[in-house]
Design a protein around this motif. Structure first.
Motif, PDB file in Angstrom:
ATOM      1  N   UNK A   1      -3.196 -11.921  -0.266  1.00  0.00           N
ATOM      2  CA  UNK A   1      -2.723 -10.997   0.621  1.00  0.00           C
ATOM      3  C   UNK A   1      -1.344 -11.233   1.111  1.00  0.00           C
ATOM      4  N   UNK A   2      -1.359 -12.541   1.307  1.00  0.00           N
ATOM      5  CA  UNK A   2       0.383 -12.782   1.583  1.00  0.00           C
ATOM      6  C   UNK A   2       1.333 -12.298   0.517  1.00  0.00           C
ATOM      7  N   UNK A   3       1.095 -12.455  -0.677  1.00  0.00           N
ATOM      8  CA  UNK A   3       2.166 -12.070  -1.612  1.00  0.00           C
ATOM      9  C   UNK A   3       2.264 -10.648  -1.546  1.00  0.00           C
ATOM     10  N   UNK A   4       0.866  -9.931  -1.313  1.00  0.00           N
ATOM     11  CA  UNK A   4       0.970  -8.424  -1.479  1.00  0.00           C
ATOM     12  C   UNK A   4       1.870  -7.987  -0.362  1.00  0.00           C
ATOM     13  N   UNK A   5       1.552  -8.723   0.905  1.00  0.00           N
ATOM     14  CA  UNK A   5       2.479  -8.172   2.088  1.00  0.00           C
ATOM     15  C   UNK A   5       3.817  -8.126   1.850  1.00  0.00           C
ATOM     16  N   UNK A   6       4.527  -9.286   0.890  1.00  0.00           N
ATOM     17  CA  UNK A   6       5.706  -9.290   0.781  1.00  0.00           C
ATOM     18  C   UNK A   6       6.109  -7.835  -0.001  1.00  0.00           C
ATOM     19  N   UNK A   7       5.325  -7.570  -1.043  1.00  0.00           N
ATOM     20  CA  UNK A   7       5.496  -6.245  -1.910  1.00  0.00           C
ATOM     21  C   UNK A   7       5.547  -5.224  -1.047  1.00  0.00           C
ATOM     22  N   UNK A   8       4.574  -4.887  -0.118  1.00  0.00           N
ATOM     23  CA  UNK A   8       4.491  -3.880   0.868  1.00  0.00           C
ATOM     24  C   UNK A   8       5.700  -3.556   1.675  1.00  0.00           C
ATOM     25  N   UNK A   9       6.310  -4.929   2.177  1.00  0.00           N
ATOM     26  CA  UNK A   9       7.537  -4.690   2.701  1.00  0.00           C
ATOM     27  C   UNK A   9       8.803  -4.452   1.881  1.00  0.00           C
ATOM     28  N   UNK A  10       8.772  -4.712   0.798  1.00  0.00           N
ATOM     29  CA  UNK A  10       9.789  -4.303  -0.300  1.00  0.00           C
ATOM     30  C   UNK A  10       9.704  -2.866  -0.650  1.00  0.00           C
ATOM     31  N   UNK A  11       8.541  -2.329  -0.505  1.00  0.00           N
ATOM     32  CA  UNK A  11       8.410  -0.907  -0.970  1.00  0.00           C
ATOM     33  C   UNK A  11       8.260  -0.180   0.485  1.00  0.00           C
ATOM     34  N   UNK A  12       8.344  -0.668   1.579  1.00  0.00           N
ATOM     35  CA  UNK A  12       8.240   0.011   2.644  1.00  0.00           C
ATOM     36  C   UNK A  12       7.068   0.885   2.637  1.00  0.00           C
ATOM     37  N   UNK A  13       5.814   0.401   2.567  1.00  0.00           N
ATOM     38  CA  UNK A  13       4.506   1.031   2.211  1.00  0.00           C
ATOM     39  C   UNK A  13       3.387   0.044   2.395  1.00  0.00           C
ATOM     40  N   UNK A  14       2.488   0.467   3.444  1.00  0.00           N
ATOM     41  CA  UNK A  14       1.622  -0.648   3.616  1.00  0.00           C
ATOM     42  C   UNK A  14       0.189  -0.237   3.774  1.00  0.00           C
ATOM     43  N   UNK A  15      -0.872  -0.822   3.093  1.00  0.00           N
ATOM     44  CA  UNK A  15      -2.049  -0.404   3.016  1.00  0.00           C
ATOM     45  C   UNK A  15      -3.029  -0.572   4.176  1.00  0.00           C
ATOM     46  N   UNK A  16      -4.147   0.092   4.121  1.00  0.00           N
ATOM     47  CA  UNK A  16      -5.264  -0.215   5.102  1.00  0.00           C
ATOM     48  C   UNK A  16      -6.218  -1.075   4.328  1.00  0.00           C
ATOM     49  N   UNK A  17      -6.271  -2.291   4.917  1.00  0.00           N
ATOM     50  CA  UNK A  17      -7.002  -3.451   4.171  1.00  0.00           C
ATOM     51  C   UNK A  17      -8.152  -3.970   5.229  1.00  0.00           C
ATOM     52  N   UNK A  18      -9.032  -4.595   4.274  1.00  0.00           N
ATOM     53  CA  UNK A  18      -9.968  -5.344   5.216  1.00  0.00           C
ATOM     54  C   UNK A  18     -10.348  -6.620   4.354  1.00  0.00           C
ATOM     55  N   UNK A  19     -10.551  -7.781   5.031  1.00  0.00           N
ATOM     56  CA  UNK A  19     -10.807  -9.092   4.264  1.00  0.00           C
ATOM     57  C   UNK A  19     -11.756  -9.675   4.957  1.00  0.00           C
ATOM     58  N   UNK A  20     -13.041  -9.941   4.190  1.00  0.00           N
ATOM     59  CA  UNK A  20     -14.012 -10.986   4.623  1.00  0.00           C
ATOM     60  C   UNK A  20     -14.421 -11.820   3.555  1.00  0.00           C
ATOM     61  N   UNK A  21     -13.991 -13.346   4.053  1.00  0.00           N
ATOM     62  CA  UNK A  21     -14.236 -14.448   3.363  1.00  0.00           C
ATOM     63  C   UNK A  21     -13.303 -14.193   1.996  1.00  0.00           C
ATOM     64  N   UNK A  22     -14.031 -14.187   0.817  1.00  0.00           N
ATOM     65  CA  UNK A  22     -13.251 -14.029  -0.457  1.00  0.00           C
ATOM     66  C   UNK A  22     -13.138 -12.542  -0.876  1.00  0.00           C
ATOM     67  N   UNK A  23     -13.182 -11.520  -0.196  1.00  0.00           N
ATOM     68  CA  UNK A  23     -13.284 -10.201  -0.468  1.00  0.00           C
ATOM     69  C   UNK A  23     -12.169  -9.429   0.092  1.00  0.00           C
ATOM     70  N   UNK A  24     -11.576  -8.897  -0.798  1.00  0.00           N
ATOM     71  CA  UNK A  24     -10.375  -7.901  -0.212  1.00  0.00           C
ATOM     72  C   UNK A  24     -10.547  -6.554  -0.414  1.00  0.00           C
ATOM     73  N   UNK A  25     -10.726  -5.553   0.202  1.00  0.00           N
ATOM     74  CA  UNK A  25     -10.706  -4.145   0.317  1.00  0.00           C
ATOM     75  C   UNK A  25      -9.405  -3.349   0.483  1.00  0.00           C
ATOM     76  N   UNK A  26      -8.764  -2.569  -0.144  1.00  0.00           N
ATOM     77  CA  UNK A  26      -7.610  -2.027   0.036  1.00  0.00           C
ATOM     78  C   UNK A  26      -7.737  -0.710  -0.209  1.00  0.00           C
ATOM     79  N   UNK A  27      -7.104   0.298   0.842  1.00  0.00           N
ATOM     80  CA  UNK A  27      -6.918   1.530   0.717  1.00  0.00           C
ATOM     81  C   UNK A  27      -5.587   2.062   0.605  1.00  0.00           C
ATOM     82  N   UNK A  28      -5.181   2.954  -0.174  1.00  0.00           N
ATOM     83  CA  UNK A  28      -3.851   3.469  -0.242  1.00  0.00           C
ATOM     84  C   UNK A  28      -3.794   4.997  -0.150  1.00  0.00           C
TER      85      UNK A  28
END
Length: 98
Positions: free
Chosen positions: A42-69
């Motif tokens: 998620x941290x690495x994805x956040x840097x890509x989001x900032x670079x692209x100026x585009x941010x996901x809706x996401x949800x994290x529970x323990x080891x599962x990451x759900x992403x909506x774009x």
């Protein structure tokens, strides 16, 4: 950036096997070994989001990451979403070893 047609979205999704289209957005779910690995991605994805100026809706529970774009300004999916999905896949989907 223009909203893509459902036909264009379905064609593009052929290159993104972990993603699916519904509810006017593309969605993926990724499972990791543990919370630390998930949060690291998620941290690495956040840097890509900032670079692209585009941010996901996401949800994290323990080891599962759900992403909506979707591109909110266009009220649907655009090429910007697929560009971010490609960056996310490069982070969370390991390259196959030769």
């Amino acid at each position: 950036m223009s909203k893509l047609s459902e036909e264009d979205i379905e064609k593009k999704l052929l290159r993104f096997p972990d993603w699916e289209y519904h509810d006017n957005a593309i969605h993926a779910e990724f499972e990791f070994e543990n919370f630390k690995d998930c949060f690291s991605a998620m941290s690495r994805i956040a840097f890509e989001c900032e670079a692209l100026n585009h941010h996901p809706n996401w949800n994290n529970v323990y080891n599962v990451l759900q992403i909506t774009l979707s591109t909110h300004d266009e009220h649907g999916v655009t090429n910007k979403d697929f560009k971010l999905a490609e960056a996310i896949d490069a982070i969370v989907v390991p390259e196959e070893e030769d």
